[in-house]
Write a protein that holds these residues in place. Structure first.
Motif, PDB file in Angstrom:
ATOM      1  N   LEU A   1       0.872  -1.242   0.075  1.00 35.28           N
ATOM      2  CA  LEU A   1       0.053  -0.026   0.139  1.00 35.28           C
ATOM      3  C   LEU A   1       0.778   1.186  -0.282  1.00 35.28           C
ATOM      4  O   LEU A   1       2.017   1.275   0.605  1.00 35.28           O
ATOM      5  N   LYS A   2       0.221   2.403  -0.707  1.00 37.15           N
ATOM      6  CA  LYS A   2       1.040   3.602  -0.841  1.00 37.15           C
ATOM      7  C   LYS A   2       0.220   4.700  -0.413  1.00 37.15           C
ATOM      8  O   LYS A   2      -1.000   4.386  -0.270  1.00 37.15           O
ATOM      9  N   ASP A   3       0.699   5.786  -0.367  1.00 36.70           N
ATOM     10  CA  ASP A   3      -0.010   7.200  -0.137  1.00 36.70           C
ATOM     11  C   ASP A   3      -0.960   7.148   1.120  1.00 36.70           C
ATOM     12  O   ASP A   3      -1.952   7.632   1.048  1.00 36.70           O
ATOM     13  N   LEU A   4      -0.440   6.458   2.340  1.00 41.22           N
ATOM     14  CA  LEU A   4      -1.224   6.361   3.543  1.00 41.22           C
ATOM     15  C   LEU A   4      -0.739   7.511   4.234  1.00 41.22           C
ATOM     16  O   LEU A   4       0.501   7.904   3.904  1.00 41.22           O
ATOM     17  N   GLN A   5      -1.742   8.231   5.205  1.00 39.27           N
ATOM     18  CA  GLN A   5      -0.963   9.311   5.983  1.00 39.27           C
ATOM     19  C   GLN A   5      -1.465   9.050   7.334  1.00 39.27           C
ATOM     20  O   GLN A   5      -2.225   8.479   7.744  1.00 39.27           O
TER      21      GLN A   5
ATOM     22  N   VAL B   1      -4.441   6.170  10.738  1.00 38.29           N
ATOM     23  CA  VAL B   1      -3.817   5.859   9.388  1.00 38.29           C
ATOM     24  C   VAL B   1      -4.890   5.913   8.441  1.00 38.29           C
ATOM     25  O   VAL B   1      -5.851   5.231   8.574  1.00 38.29           O
ATOM     26  N   LYS B   2      -4.761   7.017   7.456  1.00 41.50           N
ATOM     27  CA  LYS B   2      -5.939   7.189   6.525  1.00 41.50           C
ATOM     28  C   LYS B   2      -5.327   7.084   5.106  1.00 41.50           C
ATOM     29  O   LYS B   2      -4.384   7.153   4.820  1.00 41.50           O
ATOM     30  N   TYR B   3      -6.349   6.734   4.249  1.00 41.64           N
ATOM     31  CA  TYR B   3      -6.164   6.615   2.857  1.00 41.64           C
ATOM     32  C   TYR B   3      -7.404   7.485   2.194  1.00 41.64           C
ATOM     33  O   TYR B   3      -8.467   7.144   2.421  1.00 41.64           O
TER      34      TYR B   3
END
Ligand code: HAM
Length: 418
Positions: free
Chosen positions: A155-159, A268-270
């Motif tokens: 997974l990528k682009d998680l904040q 942690v959000k997407y």
């Protein structure tokens, strides 16, 4: 026709294979970080959640599946795992052993919420809880467990958002300031938030309503009202996260929907998920064991929604490798051959070879189609002739190669070939 209750899901193949895959990856990560599995009951005495999660939370006020059993006790289907794990830790006196204790769990949770994408009434969480230490390094480790898990799934682009929501030392003064500010700006708040001012002012910070957002932007920030201990803890957490290259953003409005948190809170959000964009969230709860069992035991953990994780994998177009093949398909001609092959089938399986046969009395052509559908590596056709000669032709379905094999040693031959 009776349908499944609203907000619940059947998990059917091939989807169920994806669940197995992500659960096995989670177990790999939990083991790597040395967390052991704990399984607690699906239902608990209602009081556990009332006291643990907090009377003034949405979960306890509106979302619990609570019922009386036949002897009139009030029970509740667990809306989350933390309160149960703390209860079990105390009840089984695990605090008497060397600390810290590091647990993980996977299982269904129940909340009576309005169903929408990523929000269900029965949903699955996987989570971790660590007891017996206040070391901010453990806060960083717990976050690392979750982030490494996201990494190995691709997974990528998680904040990652972090906050400190203080402790009984500093929070009361902050709440006083916040309440005063919210009262001054009451007119611009939604009706829900107007009610929250006295009941649970922190929850206002979590409101997504547009006009509330403007009020929230200028509200006093908890991070500016921390006592020395909480501030030092929060600073150490940040240093520890930096030291292991975990990127984060501080969000002083991050308060979480459960009342038990002290100090660290994180999510942690997407963004691509829409309204329900939090994949996992958690934090420290140093007063929860005291609330539940009058024991002063610090704890920290997080829980991740498996359905939301799968949605994120889908949105990011990450293919989950699902092995949908068998080693050999036994095509049979006639009753006698079918009986022999049924015995043979079991011999294959005893050796760990994935074998299949036809139970629908299909023609040879139909059976070959089945073999294709099941993605068989090898096929063999066995009829009266093969039984008589004691030999059969095994076909490699990947490259079309054929070879004659003795039936008496077919299991050993295939074992060598796969
Ligand atoms: P929570 O934020 O209530 O925290 O839930 C954790 C995660 O569970 C959410 O981020 C979301 O992915 C998933 N989730 C929650 N409600 C639903 C729902 N109705 N449908 C689908 N997924 C949902 C807790 O439960 C805490 N026990 C976390 C924790 C552990 N804190 C410390 N230790």
């Amino acid at each position: 026709m009776i349908n499944a209750p609203r907000g619940t899901n059947d998990i059917l193949p091939p989807e169920s294979a994806k669940w197995n895959y992500i659960e096995s990856k989670a177990k790999y990560i939990f083991d790597l970080y040395n967390y052991d599995e704990i399984r607690t009951p699906i239902f608990e005495y209602t009081e556990l959640f009332q006291r643990g999660i907090g009377e003034a939370t949405d979960i306890v006020e509106k979302e619990m599946y609570t019922f009386e059993d036949k002897s009139g006790r009030s029970l509740t289907l667990r809306p989350e795992g933390t309160a149960s794990v703390v209860r079990s830790f105390l009840e089984n006196k695990i605090y008497g052993q060397a600390q810290p204790t590091k647990y993980f769990y996977i299982g269904p949770m129940f909340r009576y919420e309005r169903p929408q994408a990523g929000r269900y009434r029965q949903f699955y969480q996987l989570g971790v809880e660590v007891f017996g230490t206040q070391d901010p390094m453990v806060d960083a480790e717990v976050i690392a467990v979750g982030m490494r898990y996201m990494d190995i799934l691709g997974l990528k682009d998680l904040q990652l958002y972090i906050n400190s929501i203080g402790c009984p030392e500093c929070r009361p003064q902050y709440l006083e300031n916040l309440t005063e500010y919210l009262k001054e700006n009451k007119e611009d708040l939604c009706n829900d938030c107007k009610n929250r001012i006295d009941k649970n002012p922190l929850r206002v910070l979590d409101c997504k309503n547009k006009s509330c957002q403007t009020v929230i932007k200028n509200a006093p920030k908890i991070t500016e009202h921390l006592c020395e201990e909480c501030e030092t803890h929060f600073n150490s957490l940040q240093k520890n996260l930096k030291s292991i290259n975990i990127e984060y953003k501080i969000d002083p409005t991050l308060v979480r929907g459960l009342d038990y948190y002290t100090k660290t809170a994180f999510e942690v959000k997407y963004e691509g998920l829409g309204a329900q964009d939090t994949i996992f969230g958690g934090g420290r709860y140093d007063k929860l064991a005291d609330e539940i069992g009058s024991k002063d035991i610090p704890g920290i953990g997080f829980a991740l929604g498996i359905e939301r994780l799968l949605l994120t994998l889908d949105k990011q177009e990450i293919e989950i490798p699902i092995d949908k093949s068998i080693d050999i398909y036994l095509t049979t001609i006639g009753k006698k051959a079918k009986i022999s092959c049924f015995e043979l089938l079991e011999e294959f399986r005893k050796k760990g070879i994935k074998a299949e046969i036809d139970y629908q009395d299909r023609s040879v052509g139909g059976q070959m189609k089945s073999a294709d559908r099941m993605n068989a590596t090898y096929t063999v056709i066995i009829g009266e002739n093969e039984l008589e000669s004691g030999k059969a032709t095994v076909r490699n379905m990947k490259n079309g190669e054929e070879q004659e094999i003795k039936l008496e040693s077919i299991v050993e031959s295939i074992e060598k070939m796969i």
